[in-house]
Scaffold this active site. Structure first.
Site, PDB file in Angstrom:
ATOM      1  N   CYS A 147     -61.025 -76.156 -15.173  1.00 51.61           N
ATOM      2  CA  CYS A 147     -60.015 -74.900 -14.897  1.00 51.61           C
ATOM      3  C   CYS A 147     -59.883 -74.681 -13.317  1.00 51.61           C
ATOM      4  O   CYS A 147     -61.315 -74.244 -13.226  1.00 51.61           O
ATOM      5  CB  CYS A 147     -59.727 -74.464 -15.863  1.00 51.61           C
ATOM      6  SG  CYS A 147     -58.308 -73.109 -15.550  1.00 51.61           S
ATOM      7  N   ASP A 162     -61.280 -68.485 -25.994  1.00 53.85           N
ATOM      8  CA  ASP A 162     -62.116 -68.323 -24.845  1.00 53.85           C
ATOM      9  C   ASP A 162     -63.080 -66.751 -24.870  1.00 53.85           C
ATOM     10  O   ASP A 162     -62.783 -66.280 -25.755  1.00 53.85           O
ATOM     11  CB  ASP A 162     -61.516 -67.445 -23.579  1.00 53.85           C
ATOM     12  CG  ASP A 162     -61.947 -68.126 -22.424  1.00 53.85           C
ATOM     13  OD1 ASP A 162     -63.180 -68.189 -21.777  1.00 53.85           O
ATOM     14  OD2 ASP A 162     -61.519 -67.717 -20.975  1.00 53.85           O
TER      15      ASP A 162
END
Length: 215
Positions: free
Chosen positions: A11, A134
């Site tokens: 990412c 996360d």
């Protein structure tokens, strides 16, 4: 995301060089950030260029933070993503609305610090295609992710979700241990493959994917 092979998402890509490295190393997904406060933010022109490079070579994920419909319209037009990642404070209703508007699978990020945070993800299981766990950002954090901070992976034992991803402080050195604890079907990395904040390193991308594939 039900196959046995662990899927890998790199990412925060922002250059042709690092996108090529991501594809060459065998990543499954390439994430592009559309959030101006992030050091990984890309503009729409860059998104068009990278989107064409990635087409049919890796799945493209557009990461946004509490974006409006108008902003999402521009991003989808520029990148032509395969998936949308909602990384802000979007409600289950907002996730459902985005899915309905764009007809694309949606990843919903969940910040985790406590068991209650994991339980909160249950509200999104019927509307999000993938849950991304996360590390929960500090209250005063400028951005909601990509800080290189991990959390207690034991919180994700037996979470009861089929399609989910592990993120937060992963790198080539610790990803094997994280996968042994969590049995995550997919992993997401950003800062763990950077040589400096916001700048990806092709060698670290390759090392990370190699560490995952070695399991």
């Amino acid at each position: 995301m039900t196959q046995q092979r662990t899927l890998v998402k790199i990412c925060g890509l922002s250059s042709p060089e690092t996108l090529r490295a991501t594809i060459a190393a065998g990543a499954d997904m390439a994430g592009f950030v559309f959030f101006e406060r992030s050091p990984r933010h890309i503009d729409l022109e860059t998104a068009r260029t990278l989107g064409l490079m990635a087409q049919d070579r890796v799945s493209k994920v557009a990461l946004t933070v509490d974006a409006s419909d108008a902003e999402l319209d521009e991003i989808v037009d520029a990148l032509a993503p395969d998936m949308l990642q909602l990384h802000g404070k979007e409600s289950p209703e907002r996730v459902a609305a985005v899915k309905a508007r764009f007809g694309l699978p949606v990843i919903k990020a969940i910040g985790v610090a406590t068991p209650e945070d994991v339980a909160r993800a249950g509200a999104f299981r019927d509307v999000a295609d993938v849950l991304l766990f996360d590390a929960k950002p500090a209250p005063d954090a400028a951005v909601p992710g990509g800080a290189g901070v991990s959390f207690d992976w034991n919180l994700l034992r037996n979470i009861g979700a089929a399609n989910w991803m592990l993120s937060g402080g992963l790198d080539a050195e610790n990803v094997a241990g994280a996968l042994r604890v969590t049995k995550a079907p997919a992993v997401d990395v950003s800062s763990g493959v950077e040589r400096e904040r916001g700048v990806k390193d092709p060698a670290r991308i390759a090392d990370f994917i190699k560490a995952v594939r070695a399991l």
